[in-house]
Design a protein around this motif. Structure first.
Motif, short mmCIF file in Angstrom:
data_model
loop_
_atom_site.label_atom_id
_atom_site.label_comp_id
_atom_site.label_asym_id
_atom_site.label_seq_id
_atom_site.Cartn_x
_atom_site.Cartn_y
_atom_site.Cartn_z
N ALA A 193 0.83 -1.21 0.00
CA ALA A 193 0.00 0.00 0.00
C ALA A 193 0.86 1.26 0.00
O ALA A 193 0.62 2.20 -0.77
N SER A 194 1.91 1.28 0.84
CA SER A 194 2.68 2.53 0.93
C SER A 194 3.51 2.74 -0.34
O SER A 194 3.72 3.88 -0.76
N LEU A 195 3.94 1.66 -0.97
CA LEU A 195 4.74 1.84 -2.19
C LEU A 195 3.88 2.26 -3.37
O LEU A 195 4.31 3.08 -4.19
N VAL A 196 2.67 1.74 -3.45
CA VAL A 196 1.75 2.20 -4.52
C VAL A 196 1.45 3.68 -4.31
O VAL A 196 1.61 4.50 -5.22
N ASP A 229 14.75 -14.00 -9.90
CA ASP A 229 13.75 -14.02 -8.85
C ASP A 229 13.15 -12.64 -8.55
O ASP A 229 12.21 -12.51 -7.79
N ILE A 230 13.76 -11.59 -9.15
CA ILE A 230 13.25 -10.24 -8.89
C ILE A 230 11.90 -10.03 -9.58
O ILE A 230 11.08 -9.24 -9.14
N PHE A 231 11.67 -10.76 -10.68
CA PHE A 231 10.48 -10.48 -11.50
C PHE A 231 9.35 -11.43 -11.17
O PHE A 231 9.51 -12.65 -11.27
N PRO A 232 8.19 -10.87 -10.81
CA PRO A 232 7.08 -11.74 -10.41
C PRO A 232 6.24 -12.20 -11.60
O PRO A 232 5.89 -11.40 -12.45
N GLN A 283 10.00 -8.94 -5.47
CA GLN A 283 8.90 -9.07 -6.42
C GLN A 283 7.76 -8.12 -6.05
O GLN A 283 7.14 -7.52 -6.93
N ILE A 284 7.49 -7.98 -4.78
CA ILE A 284 6.43 -7.06 -4.36
C ILE A 284 6.81 -5.62 -4.74
O ILE A 284 5.99 -4.85 -5.22
N ILE A 285 8.09 -5.29 -4.54
CA ILE A 285 8.54 -3.93 -4.87
C ILE A 285 8.34 -3.68 -6.37
O ILE A 285 7.81 -2.64 -6.78
N VAL A 286 8.75 -4.65 -7.21
CA VAL A 286 8.64 -4.45 -8.66
C VAL A 286 7.17 -4.27 -9.04
O VAL A 286 6.81 -3.33 -9.76
N PHE A 287 6.29 -5.14 -8.53
CA PHE A 287 4.88 -5.03 -8.89
C PHE A 287 4.27 -3.71 -8.38
O PHE A 287 3.54 -3.03 -9.11
N LEU A 302 5.73 -0.86 -7.81
CA LEU A 302 6.20 0.28 -8.59
C LEU A 302 5.44 0.38 -9.90
O LEU A 302 4.97 1.45 -10.29
N PHE A 303 5.30 -0.77 -10.58
CA PHE A 303 4.52 -0.78 -11.82
C PHE A 303 3.10 -0.27 -11.54
O PHE A 303 2.56 0.56 -12.26
N PHE A 304 2.53 -0.76 -10.47
CA PHE A 304 1.14 -0.44 -10.13
C PHE A 304 0.99 1.06 -9.84
O PHE A 304 0.09 1.72 -10.33
N GLY A 305 1.92 1.59 -9.03
CA GLY A 305 1.86 3.01 -8.65
C GLY A 305 2.02 3.91 -9.86
O GLY A 305 1.28 4.88 -10.04
N VAL A 306 2.99 3.56 -10.73
CA VAL A 306 3.23 4.39 -11.92
C VAL A 306 2.03 4.27 -12.86
O VAL A 306 1.57 5.25 -13.47
N ALA A 307 1.46 3.05 -12.95
CA ALA A 307 0.29 2.87 -13.82
C ALA A 307 -0.90 3.71 -13.31
O ALA A 307 -1.70 4.19 -14.10
N CYS A 308 -0.98 3.90 -11.99
CA CYS A 308 -2.04 4.74 -11.43
C CYS A 308 -1.93 6.16 -11.99
O CYS A 308 -2.93 6.83 -12.24
N ILE A 309 -0.67 6.63 -12.15
CA ILE A 309 -0.48 7.98 -12.71
C ILE A 309 -0.98 7.99 -14.16
O ILE A 309 -1.71 8.88 -14.58
#
Ligand code: ASP
Length: 412
Positions: free
Chosen positions: A67-70, A138-141, A155-159, A161-168
């Motif tokens: 939640a905080s990273l998104v 193993d970094i990529f989920p 993997q959570i960090i990568v996802f 970040l993608f999710f947060g940027v996609a929100c923009i």
């Protein structure tokens, strides 16, 4: 932690729990084998209390980080800025880690902890380390839910970040989603404060169990290697982190170490950077004043890949094993240790004993016998406490520097 007065008294209670736990463990430890009450009731009860505390901390990690990273990456707004924060963070993490190994090797050469050790009866107990290619893959989920179920942090960090940027990129509707996760993050911070109210008891139970188990008699023959690792951790914090905080952030090191005390102590007793993460995030936000945008990215990444204490310990232990087995290590081999230990510390899981497993990689890379692991294994928890505390403190120092470099005004 939230209100100033409440935070200070909680800190005192944690400190008191820590000191009482050590005294209790050392005094009671030798009596345990002969006392059924201690053996069957008191120690198991302490064990349960300590484990509940660790489990509650772990309970917070996945929803808190996601939640905080998104919310954090969406609030940064600009993917380019995120990239810049990422590069700065990685460079600082790598540099501080390399310096830490340097300190470890220097102390290993000066203190010579392994000279005169009796290596008879040593047995290898560590598992094989993962190959580097697997660590990278193993970094990529492939399945973000699987990553969350397994609490696979990278993997959570990568996802996220993608999710947060996609929100923009998703415009107004995306903003509603990131706002929602911002609220989830706030709820998770509130939950972190609730769990931390139990910290004095958890800290007491964990440190008392460790002190009773190891006792002074078991530790005495290893005094030099323990001393080298503890001294190295103190030196690294005093020189490198103090230097960064006063030189770059223009704040007093005392302000910094006070601000992150709870995280440093929690790391010491839980011996897990990942487990400590909720406390680390709370301290950096509440006491250092770092934004969610920076802390939600820098700290989970640090808990996973930045291990200054582990690297320092690997430097000391490589020399310890070499000396104990009478194998000379020239400068070239010691440089090889800097490179492998940096990589090994990145691949080390932020869990108790993770560094011991990766020590096999370091030992084999410079041709030292893996049996050396057996020498260290018996006292590893004691070394783990100090190195994990440094690992976590290092994450917070880099976080403060990155925040300052992004123009944030730190608290205090
Ligand atoms: N226990 C350490 C940590 O969680 C890793 C290690 O064993 O070195 O940071």
């Amino acid at each position: 932690m939230s209100g100033k007065g409440r935070g200070t008294s909680l800190l005192w209670k944690i400190g008191i729990g820590f000191v009482l736990g050590i005294v209790f463990g050392f005094v009671v430890g030798p009596m345990v084998p002969d006392s059924p009450v201690l053996k069957d009731w008191v120690m198991p009860a302490l064990n349960v209390v300590g484990k509940i505390f660790i489990t509650l901390l772990k309970m917070l990690i996945v929803p808190l980080v996601f939640a905080s990273l998104v919310a954090g990456s969406a609030s940064v707004g600009d993917p380019k800025k995120l990239g810049r924060i990422g590069v700065k963070t990685l460079v600082l993490y790598l540099l501080t880690t390399a310096v830490a190994i340097g300190i470890g090797l220097a102390l290993g050469n000066v203190i010579q902890p392994g000279v005169g050790m009796n290596i008879e009866g040593a047995a290898a107990t560590a598992k094989e380390a993962k190959p580097l290619a697997d660590v990278i893959l193993d970094i990529f989920p492939s399945n973000p839910l699987d990553a969350m179920v397994k609490a696979n942090m990278l993997q959570i960090i990568v996802f996220s970040l993608f999710f947060g940027v996609a929100c923009i990129f998703a415009g107004e509707r995306g903003r509603r989603v990131s706002d929602f996760f911002g609220s989830v993050a706030e709820v998770m911070y509130a939950m972190t404060h609730m769990v931390m109210a139990l910290a004095p008891y958890g800290v007491f139970a964990l440190i008392a169990t460790t002190a009773a188990k190891y006792g002074l008699a078991i530790l005495a023959p290893f005094a030099k290697v323990i001393g080298a690792v503890y001294l190295g951790c103190l030196l690294h914090a005093a020189v490198v982190y103090s230097g960064l905080i006063s030189g770059y952030c223009r704040r007093s090191p005392l302000w910094f170490f006070k601000g992150v005390r709870e995280a440093s102590i929690t790391a010491f007793v839980t011996r897990s950077s990942s487990g400590t993460l909720p406390v680390t995030i709370a301290n950096v936000r509440d006491n250092l004043g770092v934004s969610e945008g920076v802390s939600s990215f820098v700290l989970p990444l640090g808990a996973t890949i930045n291990m200054d204490g582990t690297a320092l310990y690997q430097g000391v232990c490589a020399l310890f094993v070499a000396q104990a087995f009478g194998i000379p290590l020239d400068l070239g081999a010691q440089f090889g240790i800097v490179v492998t230990a940096t990589l090994a510390s990145i691949g080390t899981a932020g869990v108790p004993g993770g560094g011991l497993i990766m020590l096999t990689l370091v030992l084999t890379s410079v041709g030292l016998p893996i049996e050396g692991i057996g020498l260290v294994a018996g006292i590893d928890a004691v070394l783990d406490a100090a190195r994990t505390s440094l690992n976590v403190t290092g994450d917070t120092a880099v976080c403060a520097v990155v925040a300052a470099s992004e123009g944030e005004t730190l608290a205090g």
